[in-house]
Motif scaffolding. Structure first.
Motif, mmCIF file in Angstrom:
data_model
loop_
_atom_site.group_PDB
_atom_site.id
_atom_site.type_symbol
_atom_site.label_atom_id
_atom_site.label_comp_id
_atom_site.label_asym_id
_atom_site.label_seq_id
_atom_site.Cartn_x
_atom_site.Cartn_y
_atom_site.Cartn_z
ATOM 1 N N ASN A 1 0.847 -1.184 0.000
ATOM 2 C CA ASN A 1 0.000 0.000 0.000
ATOM 3 C C ASN A 1 0.885 1.237 0.000
ATOM 4 O O ASN A 1 2.104 1.139 0.081
ATOM 5 N N ASN A 2 0.301 2.398 -0.086
ATOM 6 C CA ASN A 2 1.085 3.627 -0.235
ATOM 7 C C ASN A 2 2.007 3.920 0.944
ATOM 8 O O ASN A 2 3.044 4.572 0.782
ATOM 9 N N SER A 3 1.671 3.410 2.124
ATOM 10 C CA SER A 3 2.508 3.679 3.291
ATOM 11 C C SER A 3 3.764 2.828 3.317
ATOM 12 O O SER A 3 4.749 3.187 3.965
ATOM 13 N N LEU A 4 3.733 1.658 2.666
ATOM 14 C CA LEU A 4 4.809 0.660 2.688
ATOM 15 C C LEU A 4 5.049 0.096 4.084
ATOM 16 O O LEU A 4 6.107 -0.511 4.339
ATOM 17 N N LEU A 5 4.083 0.224 4.958
ATOM 18 C CA LEU A 5 4.281 -0.220 6.340
ATOM 19 C C LEU A 5 3.563 -1.528 6.653
ATOM 20 O O LEU A 5 3.353 -1.871 7.811
ATOM 21 N N GLY A 6 3.232 -2.271 5.633
ATOM 22 C CA GLY A 6 2.599 -3.565 5.836
ATOM 23 C C GLY A 6 1.096 -3.489 5.718
ATOM 24 O O GLY A 6 0.489 -2.413 5.795
ATOM 25 N N GLY A 7 0.486 -4.647 5.517
ATOM 26 C CA GLY A 7 -0.960 -4.708 5.364
ATOM 27 C C GLY A 7 -1.410 -6.157 5.353
ATOM 28 O O GLY A 7 -0.813 -7.012 5.995
ATOM 29 N N GLY A 8 -2.453 -6.423 4.573
ATOM 30 C CA GLY A 8 -2.963 -7.780 4.490
ATOM 31 C C GLY A 8 -2.444 -8.495 3.263
ATOM 32 O O GLY A 8 -1.602 -7.980 2.530
ATOM 33 N N GLY A 9 -2.943 -9.689 3.017
ATOM 34 C CA GLY A 9 -2.591 -10.451 1.823
ATOM 35 C C GLY A 9 -1.107 -10.711 1.697
ATOM 36 O O GLY A 9 -0.411 -10.999 2.673
ATOM 37 N N VAL A 10 -0.594 -10.574 0.465
ATOM 38 C CA VAL A 10 0.823 -10.851 0.217
ATOM 39 C C VAL A 10 1.718 -9.858 0.959
ATOM 40 O O VAL A 10 2.822 -10.200 1.393
ATOM 41 N N ASP A 11 1.229 -8.625 1.130
ATOM 42 C CA ASP A 11 1.990 -7.605 1.849
ATOM 43 C C ASP A 11 2.277 -8.077 3.278
ATOM 44 O O ASP A 11 3.417 -8.039 3.762
ATOM 45 N N GLY A 12 1.251 -8.514 3.963
ATOM 46 C CA GLY A 12 1.418 -8.998 5.325
ATOM 47 C C GLY A 12 2.278 -10.247 5.383
ATOM 48 O O GLY A 12 3.114 -10.405 6.286
ATOM 49 N N ALA A 13 2.110 -11.155 4.405
ATOM 50 C CA ALA A 13 2.894 -12.393 4.390
ATOM 51 C C ALA A 13 4.381 -12.096 4.225
ATOM 52 O O ALA A 13 5.235 -12.726 4.867
ATOM 53 N N ILE A 14 4.712 -11.140 3.360
ATOM 54 C CA ILE A 14 6.114 -10.784 3.139
ATOM 55 C C ILE A 14 6.710 -10.142 4.386
ATOM 56 O O ILE A 14 7.831 -10.475 4.799
ATOM 57 N N HIS A 15 5.976 -9.242 5.020
ATOM 58 C CA HIS A 15 6.495 -8.602 6.236
ATOM 59 C C HIS A 15 6.685 -9.621 7.360
ATOM 60 O O HIS A 15 7.675 -9.550 8.102
ATOM 61 N N ARG A 16 5.781 -10.572 7.485
ATOM 62 C CA ARG A 16 5.942 -11.599 8.522
ATOM 63 C C ARG A 16 7.164 -12.465 8.249
ATOM 64 O O ARG A 16 7.930 -12.803 9.162
ATOM 65 N N ALA A 17 7.357 -12.815 6.982
ATOM 66 C CA ALA A 17 8.486 -13.682 6.645
ATOM 67 C C ALA A 17 9.819 -12.952 6.771
ATOM 68 O O ALA A 17 10.829 -13.540 7.186
ATOM 69 N N ALA A 18 9.836 -11.668 6.427
ATOM 70 C CA ALA A 18 11.093 -10.908 6.442
ATOM 71 C C ALA A 18 11.492 -10.469 7.841
ATOM 72 O O ALA A 18 12.684 -10.252 8.112
ATOM 73 N N GLY A 19 10.529 -10.292 8.736
ATOM 74 C CA GLY A 19 10.847 -9.885 10.090
ATOM 75 C C GLY A 19 10.851 -8.376 10.276
ATOM 76 O O GLY A 19 10.645 -7.608 9.321
ATOM 77 N N PRO A 20 11.097 -7.923 11.500
ATOM 78 C CA PRO A 20 10.960 -6.495 11.832
ATOM 79 C C PRO A 20 11.938 -5.579 11.111
ATOM 80 O O PRO A 20 11.680 -4.384 10.976
ATOM 81 N N GLY A 21 13.065 -6.107 10.656
ATOM 82 C CA GLY A 21 14.029 -5.265 9.942
ATOM 83 C C GLY A 21 13.439 -4.660 8.686
ATOM 84 O O GLY A 21 13.802 -3.532 8.300
ATOM 85 N N LEU A 22 12.539 -5.371 8.037
ATOM 86 C CA LEU A 22 11.921 -4.848 6.814
ATOM 87 C C LEU A 22 11.080 -3.615 7.122
ATOM 88 O O LEU A 22 11.164 -2.603 6.415
ATOM 89 N N LEU A 23 10.285 -3.678 8.160
ATOM 90 C CA LEU A 23 9.457 -2.528 8.527
ATOM 91 C C LEU A 23 10.326 -1.327 8.870
ATOM 92 O O LEU A 23 10.019 -0.190 8.478
ATOM 93 N N GLN A 24 11.431 -1.567 9.562
ATOM 94 C CA GLN A 24 12.326 -0.463 9.918
ATOM 95 C C GLN A 24 12.867 0.229 8.664
ATOM 96 O O GLN A 24 12.930 1.458 8.598
ATOM 97 N N GLU A 25 13.275 -0.563 7.664
ATOM 98 C CA GLU A 25 13.779 0.061 6.434
ATOM 99 C C GLU A 25 12.659 0.758 5.682
ATOM 100 O O GLU A 25 12.861 1.850 5.123
ATOM 101 N N CYS A 26 11.476 0.138 5.656
ATOM 102 C CA CYS A 26 10.361 0.747 4.930
ATOM 103 C C CYS A 26 9.995 2.109 5.511
ATOM 104 O O CYS A 26 9.554 3.013 4.780
ATOM 105 N N ARG A 27 10.172 2.289 6.799
ATOM 106 C CA ARG A 27 9.867 3.587 7.419
ATOM 107 C C ARG A 27 10.742 4.696 6.846
ATOM 108 O O ARG A 27 10.344 5.858 6.806
ATOM 109 N N THR A 28 11.941 4.329 6.397
ATOM 110 C CA THR A 28 12.863 5.339 5.855
ATOM 111 C C THR A 28 12.533 5.728 4.421
ATOM 112 O O THR A 28 13.120 6.679 3.886
ATOM 113 N N LEU A 29 11.617 4.978 3.765
ATOM 114 C CA LEU A 29 11.303 5.230 2.355
ATOM 115 C C LEU A 29 10.204 6.268 2.175
ATOM 116 O O LEU A 29 9.974 6.737 1.049
#
Length: 324
Positions: A178-206
């Motif tokens: 989604n536009n925030s890049l901070l996670g969501g449902g569907g494939v977005d949520g699955a990728i964030h769960r699999a990648a772990g918290p480091g992904l969300l931290q980097e996405c916050r910088t984008l």
């Protein structure tokens, strides 16, 4: 030993070949083999009699079982053999990584260019060829297959896979974000769960992403890919701009993959979930966008996987391929 870049890509595409089932095309594997041959890909080859090898090399220390040796000059060695028959014919096992090699019994090995092995295969009359990663998802390279691979002309390929983009072993997986890049449902949520918290931290910088554009991050805990490309598909409103933005998602993702040295990429079906894009229209648009990008980059060999998580998604692409 650091895994050779081209050997790692070959290992990944072998996995995808098995994942795709019995009808999966071997072309991505051939592409990886040819790239490896052209770029001095290094593989592991188990050897026998390590003590004799140490003596031949004039080593002051005994080479122990389990050691890995790089040869910088000729030496008399004996490769391990597999599948010997009553006529004394055999295959030589080779491995793309230490992880694959260590799935079998402990032995010593040497690092060799695959091209060197292919060149010398014809000099060993009883050698039937090579068996790559024989303990797992193996690839049998008999001598006639070696000739086929050697003469193969690499070309970009689109594969359709029934499954999740998270499971694909590629240079980059694409996230329908989604536009925030901070996670969501569907494939977005699955990728964030699999990648772990480091992904969300980097996405916050984008600082988010506009619809139709794409941004790239590391893959973090998803070890079988190097990058995650986040793209934002349009919410379907039935307007002409929807098609433009959806096509941009695919094209911009491919551009980022190429810029970061990826030769394989896996897409989910973008915007076809809660964003409401009609599946049949989205399938046609995605194929036009991907094939158009590939046609515009004839010097790039890109292995593209389109992942259909739902039966309806797979059916939409099957209808296109069958001309329905």
């Amino acid at each position: 030993m650091k895994t050779d870049t081209y050997a790692k890509e070959l290992e990944r595409l072998l996995y995808n070949w098995y994942y795709g089932g019995e009808n999966a095309s071997p072309k991505p594997v051939f592409n990886a083999l040819r790239a490896g041959l052209e770029n001095n890909m290094q593989v592991l080859v188990p050897i026998e009699t390590p003590a004799a090898l140490a003596e031949n090399l004039g080593s002051g220390e005994l080479i122990k079982v389990g050691d890995t040796v790089t040869l910088d000059r000729e030496a008399a060695i004996r490769f391990q053999r597999l599948g010997g028959n009553e006529r004394g014919q055999y295959f030589i096992p080779v491995f793309t990584s230490e992880r694959e090699f260590n799935q079998g019994k402990a032995s010593s090995c040497i690092i060799q260019p695959l091209q060197t092995l292919f060149t010398h295969a014809g000099l060993w009359p009883d050698c039937l060829g090579f068996m790559m990663n024989p303990w797992n998802k193996k690839l049998v390279l008999a001598k006639d297959m070696i000739k086929t691979v050697t003469g193969y002309q690499p070309q970009s390929h689109i594969s359709f896979v029934r499954g999740s983009v998270v499971d694909m072993h590629v240079g980059a997986i694409v996230n329908a974000a989604n536009n925030s890049l901070l996670g969501g449902g569907g494939v977005d949520g699955a990728i964030h769960r699999a990648a772990g918290p480091g992904l969300l931290q980097e996405c916050r910088t984008l600082h988010g992403c506009n619809t139709g554009e794409a941004k790239i991050t590391g893959a973090y805990q998803i070890s079988h890919t190097d990058y995650i490309i986040h793209t934002v598909g349009p919410v379907y409103r039935g307007k002409g701009q929807d098609a433009v933005l959806l096509a941009d998602c695919y094209r911009n993702s491919l551009e980022l993959a190429m810029e970061h040295g990826c030769t394989s990429i896996a897409f989910p079906c973008i915007s076809t979930g809660v964003y409401g894009y009609p599946l049949d229209e989205a399938a046609v648009l995605s194929l036009r966008a991907v094939t158009g990008w590939l046609d515009a980059h004839p010097d790039v060999v890109m292995n593209v996987y389109i992942c259909c998580f739902r039966d309806e998604e797979a059916e939409a692409y099957e209808n296109i391929l069958q001309g329905v």
